[in-house]
Motif scaffolding. Structure first.
Motif, PDB file in Angstrom:
ATOM      1  N   ARG A 183       0.724  -0.975  -0.195  1.00  0.00           N
ATOM      2  CA  ARG A 183      -0.208  -0.462   0.126  1.00  0.00           C
ATOM      3  C   ARG A 183       0.612   1.195  -0.177  1.00  0.00           C
ATOM      4  O   ARG A 183       0.351   2.571  -0.975  1.00  0.00           O
ATOM      5  CB  ARG A 183      -1.032   0.144   1.353  1.00  0.00           C
TER       6      ARG A 183
ATOM      7  N   LEU B 191      -2.257   3.038  -9.621  1.00  0.00           N
ATOM      8  CA  LEU B 191      -3.205   2.084  -9.392  1.00  0.00           C
ATOM      9  C   LEU B 191      -2.978   0.687 -10.368  1.00  0.00           C
ATOM     10  O   LEU B 191      -2.967   0.968 -11.490  1.00  0.00           O
ATOM     11  CB  LEU B 191      -4.361   3.094  -9.880  1.00  0.00           C
TER      12      LEU B 191
ATOM     13  N   PHE C 153     -10.943  -0.466  -9.991  1.00  0.00           N
ATOM     14  CA  PHE C 153      -9.530  -0.142  -9.047  1.00  0.00           C
ATOM     15  C   PHE C 153      -9.318  -1.169  -8.290  1.00  0.00           C
ATOM     16  O   PHE C 153     -10.352  -1.538  -7.290  1.00  0.00           O
ATOM     17  CB  PHE C 153      -9.849   1.248  -9.329  1.00  0.00           C
ATOM     18  N   GLY C 154      -8.411  -0.849  -7.962  1.00  0.00           N
ATOM     19  CA  GLY C 154      -7.399  -1.486  -6.531  1.00  0.00           C
ATOM     20  C   GLY C 154      -7.545  -0.166  -5.452  1.00  0.00           C
ATOM     21  O   GLY C 154      -7.486   0.932  -6.707  1.00  0.00           O
ATOM     22  N   PRO C 155      -6.780  -0.555  -4.254  1.00  0.00           N
ATOM     23  CA  PRO C 155      -6.742   0.319  -3.520  1.00  0.00           C
ATOM     24  C   PRO C 155      -5.275   1.093  -4.043  1.00  0.00           C
ATOM     25  O   PRO C 155      -5.647   2.066  -3.045  1.00  0.00           O
ATOM     26  CB  PRO C 155      -6.487  -0.165  -2.472  1.00  0.00           C
ATOM     27  N   GLY C 156      -4.819   0.655  -4.806  1.00  0.00           N
ATOM     28  CA  GLY C 156      -3.533   1.494  -5.145  1.00  0.00           C
ATOM     29  C   GLY C 156      -2.670   1.228  -3.970  1.00  0.00           C
ATOM     30  O   GLY C 156      -2.535   0.784  -2.705  1.00  0.00           O
ATOM     31  N   THR C 157      -0.859   2.033  -4.879  1.00  0.00           N
ATOM     32  CA  THR C 157       0.614   2.048  -3.816  1.00  0.00           C
ATOM     33  C   THR C 157       0.962   2.929  -4.120  1.00  0.00           C
ATOM     34  O   THR C 157       0.972   3.890  -4.897  1.00  0.00           O
ATOM     35  CB  THR C 157       1.729   0.905  -4.514  1.00  0.00           C
ATOM     36  N   ARG C 158       1.215   4.004  -2.827  1.00  0.00           N
ATOM     37  CA  ARG C 158       1.754   5.365  -3.096  1.00  0.00           C
ATOM     38  C   ARG C 158       2.730   5.206  -2.974  1.00  0.00           C
ATOM     39  O   ARG C 158       3.572   4.459  -1.721  1.00  0.00           O
ATOM     40  CB  ARG C 158       1.400   5.664  -1.588  1.00  0.00           C
TER      41      ARG C 158
END
Lengths: 116, 116
Positions: B9, B91, B107-112
């Motif tokens: 994440r 994303l 969509f997935g939760p994303g990687t910051r």
């Protein structure tokens, strides 16, 4: 290439009131799809509503409706009876119906604040 | 139905280091997308897969970014070496059809990613 423009970086609305978010796009294609996505702080993109360009009738999903003006290339989102949970970043997006890929082209987003 | 999964994440690296992101799409979805979302902007497509073949990678900086989708399921996006301007949310999205119809992209939760 297609472009999507959201001219309102920020908008605010009182709880239970109505707010309209603006979106314009540029394309030479006649068949395409338009979307509004919601992105809360969790970053999860959530589809709010979709519109097929060949349909004249404006899409509606509960409290969310659009005003689709194909000739003007305008696609605004109206949120009725705004709720605190509607606060988020809203993105307008375009997708061609005919290109080999189906990428979404997004606008810059509008940050919506809902005041209690 | 399980959604699109992404990991990690969050990731913080120094410039010139390498990093990899993982995505697991919704079961049965043939099309997988990687988008880059720089702070304050809308997502931009980096690469699109149909099963394990690349459909669109026209906006992927190929000198430093690579992606693969082995066996047409999971996908990995790699950056090597990272630059400061790669700081963004990455994303992953999937859909059940790549060309026609209004098949929704989930969509997935994303990687910051933060590059220091």
């Amino acid at each position: 290439a297609q472009t999507v423009t959201q001219s309102q970086p920020e908008m605010s609305v009182q709880e239970a009131e109505t707010v309209t978010l603006s979106c314009t796009y540029d394309t030479s294609e006649s068949d395409y799809y338009l979307f509004w996505y919601k992105q809360p702080p969790s970053r999860q993109m959530i589809l709010v509503i979709r519109q097929e360009a060949y349909k004249q009738q404006n899409a509606t999903e509960n409290r969310f409706s659009v005003n689709f003006q194909k000739a003007a290339k305008s696609f605004s989102l109206k949120i009725s009876d705004s709720q605190l949970g509607d606060a988020a970043m809203y993105f307008c997006a375009y997708r061609s119906a005919w290109t080999s890929g189906s990428r979404l082209t997004f606008g810059e987003g509008t940050q919506l604040t809902v005041n209690p | 139905e399980a959604g699109v999964a992404q990991s990690p994440r969050y990731k913080i690296i120094e410039k010139r280091q390498s990093v990899a992101f993982w995505c697991n799409p919704i079961s049965g979805h043939a099309t997988l997308y990687w988008y880059q979302q720089i702070l304050g902007q809308g997502p931009k497509l980096l690469i699109q897969f149909q099963n394990n073949g690349v459909v669109d990678d026209s906006q992927l900086p190929k000198d430093r970014f690579s992606a693969e989708r082995l066996k047409g399921v999971d996908s990995t996006l790699k950056i090597q070496p990272a630059k400061l301007e790669d700081s963004a949310v990455y994303l992953c999205a999937s859909s059940s059809e790549h060309r026609t119809g209004t098949y929704e992209q989930y969509f997935g939760p994303g990687t910051r990613l933060t590059v220091t």
